[in-house]
Design a protein around this motif. Structure first.
Motif, mmCIF file in Angstrom:
data_model
loop_
_atom_site.group_PDB
_atom_site.id
_atom_site.type_symbol
_atom_site.label_atom_id
_atom_site.label_comp_id
_atom_site.label_asym_id
_atom_site.label_seq_id
_atom_site.Cartn_x
_atom_site.Cartn_y
_atom_site.Cartn_z
ATOM 1 N N PHE A 52 35.909 28.089 54.157
ATOM 2 C CA PHE A 52 35.305 28.953 53.144
ATOM 3 C C PHE A 52 35.396 28.327 51.761
ATOM 4 N N GLY A 53 34.350 28.540 50.969
ATOM 5 C CA GLY A 53 34.422 28.218 49.556
ATOM 6 C C GLY A 53 35.291 29.240 48.842
ATOM 7 N N SER A 54 35.600 28.961 47.571
ATOM 8 C CA SER A 54 36.497 29.840 46.818
ATOM 9 C C SER A 54 35.775 31.020 46.190
ATOM 10 N N GLY A 55 34.463 31.083 46.328
ATOM 11 C CA GLY A 55 33.717 32.258 45.890
ATOM 12 C C GLY A 55 33.102 32.127 44.505
ATOM 13 N N PHE A 99 45.588 40.639 50.895
ATOM 14 C CA PHE A 99 44.521 41.358 51.586
ATOM 15 C C PHE A 99 44.267 40.613 52.887
ATOM 16 N N LEU A 144 42.154 40.115 56.417
ATOM 17 C CA LEU A 144 40.831 40.340 57.002
ATOM 18 C C LEU A 144 40.799 39.849 58.444
ATOM 19 N N PRO A 178 34.018 40.846 53.752
ATOM 20 C CA PRO A 178 32.748 40.146 53.488
ATOM 21 C C PRO A 178 31.663 40.602 54.454
ATOM 22 N N ARG A 215 45.026 46.067 52.960
ATOM 23 C CA ARG A 215 45.804 45.567 51.826
ATOM 24 C C ARG A 215 47.270 45.875 52.071
ATOM 25 N N GLN A 266 43.624 36.738 52.197
ATOM 26 C CA GLN A 266 42.915 36.519 50.935
ATOM 27 C C GLN A 266 43.822 36.928 49.786
ATOM 28 N N PHE A 277 30.532 34.244 48.891
ATOM 29 C CA PHE A 277 31.231 33.133 49.528
ATOM 30 C C PHE A 277 30.268 32.335 50.399
ATOM 31 N N TYR A 330 42.475 36.308 58.714
ATOM 32 C CA TYR A 330 42.474 35.577 57.452
ATOM 33 C C TYR A 330 43.350 36.301 56.444
ATOM 34 N N LEU A 390 42.714 30.817 57.007
ATOM 35 C CA LEU A 390 42.866 31.193 58.403
ATOM 36 C C LEU A 390 44.333 31.216 58.810
ATOM 37 N N PHE A 415 33.099 40.485 59.815
ATOM 38 C CA PHE A 415 34.402 40.904 59.304
ATOM 39 C C PHE A 415 34.629 42.401 59.382
ATOM 40 N N GLN A 429 40.808 34.042 45.244
ATOM 41 C CA GLN A 429 40.775 32.889 46.143
ATOM 42 C C GLN A 429 39.901 33.158 47.351
ATOM 43 N N GLY A 430 39.609 32.070 48.056
ATOM 44 C CA GLY A 430 38.845 32.178 49.289
ATOM 45 C C GLY A 430 39.715 32.654 50.434
ATOM 46 N N LEU A 431 39.176 32.561 51.637
ATOM 47 C CA LEU A 431 39.862 33.040 52.826
ATOM 48 C C LEU A 431 40.601 31.886 53.510
#
Lengths: 113, 112
Positions: free
Chosen positions: B102-105, A88, A90, B43, A109, A37, B88, A35, A45, A104, A41-43
């Protein structure tokens, strides 16, 4: 003890260079994921692999490449074709025996100068 | 692809208060997961939900898989300073192979 390791924690590269991020797991999970990031923001894929020697593109695969030669390892190469590689990264893994709940690693980074 | 709306985007609460956050989906999910992320770290899984209506607790945390299978919430009771971080939600549909959306957190700040 079991887990997912990513190395290095911080990586700096010059623009135009390819760079490979490491991901290793000793959980005996068959599936692995990468992923990206970005701040706030979210993750998203990049790639995932369900079995050795097989992998599928995720939502943002352009400019990235992966390999899965061993069950334990799923390295990600950020190529010079990736327009905005600073982020970043993951790595995660999962197994059908645990209902594919993803676990995870600590992340890498990458900063491209 | 699937859309996940997570709210609120950020929260500032006093230590000791209870917190609630939720996620809603445009699709029916068969799995809901809640993770917490500390700055610069990966996470960490908090709670996993696999059945509609399921209510699961993990210490001060409680999460529920909505009956409609399109939503989930996470509650934190009696917040403490170490609850600070980004929370998240993530979900999976039956047709998405092994991928998660995934949601944006939700960025949680706990004030002393």
């Amino acid at each position: 003890d079991g887990g997912i390791t990513q190395s290095p924690k911080y990586l700096f590269r010059k623009e135009g260079q390819n760079v490979t991020l490491s991901c290793e797991q000793n959980l005996n999970h068959d599936a692995m994921y990468w992923y990206r990031q970005d701040p706030g923001q979210g993750l998203r894929l990049i790639y995932y692999s369900q079995i050795v020697n097989d992998f599928q593109k995720g939502d943002i695969a352009e400019g990235y490449s992966v390999s899965r030669e061993k069950k334990e390892s799923f390295p990600l190469t950020v190529t010079s074709a990736q327009k905005n590689p600073t982020a970043f990264y993951l790595c995660a893994s999962s197994s059908r025996t645990t209902k594919d709940t993803q676990y995870f690693g600590p992340g890498t980074r990458l900063t491209v100068l | 692809g699937q859309q996940l709306n997570q709210s609120p985007q950020s929260m500032f609460i006093q230590e000791g208060e209870d917190v609630s956050m939720n996620c809603t989906s445009s699709s029916i999910f068969n799995t809901w997961l809640w993770y917490k992320q500390d700055p610069g770290e990966g996470p960490v899984l908090l709670i996993a939900l696999y059945k509609a209506g399921e209510l699961t607790s993990n210490g001060r945390l409680t999460a529920q898989f909505g009956i409609t299978r399109k939503d989930s919430f996470l509650n934190i009771s009696a917040s403490i300073p170490s609850d600070v971080g980004i929370y998240f939600c993530a979900g999976r549909t039956s047709g998405s192979a092994r991928q998660l959306t995934f949601g944006s957190g939700t960025q949680l700040t706990v004030l002393p």
